[in-house]
Structures are given as structure tokens and as C-alpha cells.
Design a protein around this motif. Structure first.
Motif, PDB file in Angstrom:
ATOM      1  N   GLU A  52      -0.468 126.883  73.536  1.00 43.05           N
ATOM      2  CA  GLU A  52      -1.780 127.303  74.035  1.00 43.05           C
ATOM      3  C   GLU A  52      -2.047 126.733  75.421  1.00 43.05           C
ATOM      4  O   GLU A  52      -2.618 127.401  76.281  1.00 43.05           O
ATOM      5  N   THR A  53      -1.634 125.496  75.636  1.00 49.55           N
ATOM      6  CA  THR A  53      -1.801 124.869  76.943  1.00 49.55           C
ATOM      7  C   THR A  53      -1.017 125.626  78.001  1.00 49.55           C
ATOM      8  O   THR A  53      -1.522 125.880  79.090  1.00 49.55           O
ATOM      9  N   MET A  78      -0.809 129.308  82.707  1.00 52.32           N
ATOM     10  CA  MET A  78      -0.333 130.550  83.324  1.00 52.32           C
ATOM     11  C   MET A  78      -1.492 131.467  83.707  1.00 52.32           C
ATOM     12  O   MET A  78      -1.489 132.076  84.775  1.00 52.32           O
ATOM     13  N   VAL A  79      -2.500 131.559  82.845  1.00 52.51           N
ATOM     14  CA  VAL A  79      -3.681 132.379  83.154  1.00 52.51           C
ATOM     15  C   VAL A  79      -4.380 131.834  84.396  1.00 52.51           C
ATOM     16  O   VAL A  79      -4.738 132.578  85.312  1.00 52.51           O
ATOM     17  N   GLU A  80      -4.556 130.509  84.445  1.00 55.95           N
ATOM     18  CA  GLU A  80      -5.202 129.887  85.595  1.00 55.95           C
ATOM     19  C   GLU A  80      -4.397 130.119  86.872  1.00 55.95           C
ATOM     20  O   GLU A  80      -4.970 130.395  87.936  1.00 55.95           O
ATOM     21  N   MET A  81      -3.059 130.012  86.793  1.00 58.60           N
ATOM     22  CA  MET A  81      -2.221 130.250  87.972  1.00 58.60           C
ATOM     23  C   MET A  81      -2.395 131.676  88.491  1.00 58.60           C
ATOM     24  O   MET A  81      -2.511 131.895  89.702  1.00 58.60           O
ATOM     25  N   VAL A 110       5.759 132.792  87.533  1.00 53.70           N
ATOM     26  CA  VAL A 110       6.885 132.720  86.603  1.00 53.70           C
ATOM     27  C   VAL A 110       6.760 131.466  85.752  1.00 53.70           C
ATOM     28  O   VAL A 110       6.438 130.393  86.255  1.00 53.70           O
ATOM     29  N   HIS A 111       7.045 131.616  84.470  1.00 57.65           N
ATOM     30  CA  HIS A 111       7.079 130.503  83.521  1.00 57.65           C
ATOM     31  C   HIS A 111       8.531 130.294  83.114  1.00 57.65           C
ATOM     32  O   HIS A 111       9.237 131.254  82.814  1.00 57.65           O
ATOM     33  N   ASP A 160      -5.905 132.016  90.115  1.00 54.08           N
ATOM     34  CA  ASP A 160      -5.934 131.351  91.420  1.00 54.08           C
ATOM     35  C   ASP A 160      -5.129 132.128  92.460  1.00 54.08           C
ATOM     36  O   ASP A 160      -5.562 132.263  93.608  1.00 54.08           O
ATOM     37  N   ALA A 161      -3.973 132.635  92.063  1.00 53.81           N
ATOM     38  CA  ALA A 161      -3.155 133.415  92.995  1.00 53.81           C
ATOM     39  C   ALA A 161      -3.910 134.650  93.470  1.00 53.81           C
ATOM     40  O   ALA A 161      -3.950 134.948  94.673  1.00 53.81           O
ATOM     41  N   ALA A 162      -4.530 135.358  92.540  1.00 46.74           N
ATOM     42  CA  ALA A 162      -5.290 136.550  92.912  1.00 46.74           C
ATOM     43  C   ALA A 162      -6.464 136.180  93.823  1.00 46.74           C
ATOM     44  O   ALA A 162      -6.739 136.870  94.809  1.00 46.74           O
ATOM     45  N   ARG A 163      -7.133 135.097  93.518  1.00 42.42           N
ATOM     46  CA  ARG A 163      -8.314 134.673  94.285  1.00 42.42           C
ATOM     47  C   ARG A 163      -7.950 134.257  95.707  1.00 42.42           C
ATOM     48  O   ARG A 163      -8.649 134.592  96.659  1.00 42.42           O
TER      49      ARG A 163
END
Length: 144
Positions: free
Chosen positions: A64-65, A70-73, A91-92, A76-79
Motif C-alpha cells: 500500500e505504501t 507511485m500515485v504521489e510521484m 517507473v517502479h 507531482d510529475a503532472a503538476r
């Protein structure tokens, strides 16, 4: 991937782990990607925990972490990158961070790898930058 079609940097890989040096590295890499009109590949390498380490964290909680990171990355990238026209990928990878960054760099045919300086005490470079530099297949930029 096709051969490079431009002079200069085409792909920059940057390692992210949530630390201040990694954030500094991503800011430096984003600026370079913008100036060079290069693709920025943001990489989170999830270190493998020994099964004994799961007891305190729990495999489900660790998963979950990772999803949350990954969601936060991506957000932030889009923003930060979309408004300035930087092409990006997130990429993970699971495993050893230095080897994972190099594997992703090879997969994307990256021109360089950017990482934050980690401290191993006494002002020495941490193991990820040190390993990347020692085993470099491409230029490595270490950002304080």
C-alpha cells in the motif's frame, strides 16, 4: 528503442526515494530535461525486505505504501512537469536501488542517471551513488 535522433540528452533517469537529496536531484534533472527537451524517467526502486522485516511492517502495508508513493510521484510529475512541457514517465522497480536504476537506465537507453547524495556518516557518499559511480555504464550526476 530507435537510435538517437538528436544531439544532446534524450533521456534522463532520476532516482526518487522521498529524501531531500532525491527531491533536489529530481529538480535538477527536471530543469535539465526542460532545457534539453529530453524525456525524464522518474524511478522509485522499492528495496526488497527480508521476510523477517515483514513482521513489523506487513507485506500488505508495504504494498500500500508503494502504491501511495507511485500515485504521489505521478501527481507531482503532472503538476510540475506538464506545465513546462517536459515529457515524463514514472517507473517502479523492486530490488537493489543502484542496480535497479541502472537496469531502468539501460531499458530506456538513458544518457545519464541522476541521484541525490546520500550520507553514510562522516560526509562519505552513500552506497547508491557510490555503486552507480563505480559500475557506471553512462554518466552519473550526484546532486547534493
Amino acid at each position: 528503442m530507435p537510435a538517437k535522433e538528436k544531439d544532446g540528452l534524450a533521456v534522463i533517469v532520476v532516482g526518487l526515494d522521498g529524501s531531500t537529496p532525491a527531491k533536489n536531484a529530481s529538480a535538477w534533472a527536471a530543469g535539465m530535461a526542460r532545457r534539453e527537451k529530453a524525456r525524464l524517467v522518474l524511478v522509485y526502486v522499492e528495496p526488497l525486505l527480508a521476510p523477517g522485516g515483514w513482521a513489523g511492517v506487513g507485506a500488505e502495508t508495504a504494498g500500500e505504501t508503494t502504491v501511495s508513493i507511485m500515485v504521489e510521484m505521478r501527481l507531482d510529475a503532472a503538476r510540475y512537469l506538464d506545465p513546462v512541457g517536459v515529457k515524463w514517465s514514472v517507473v517502479h522497480h523492486r530490488g537493489d536501488p543502484a542496480r535497479g536504476l541502472e537496469a531502468i537506465a539501460a531499458e530506456f537507453e538513458a544518457d545519464c542517471v541522476v541521484v541525490g547524495r546520500s550520507r553514510a556518516g562522516g560526509g562519505k557518499l552513500g552506497s547508491v551513488p557510490k555503486t552507480l559511480i563505480a559500475d557506471a555504464k553512462r554518466p552519473v550526476v550526484v546532486v547534493p
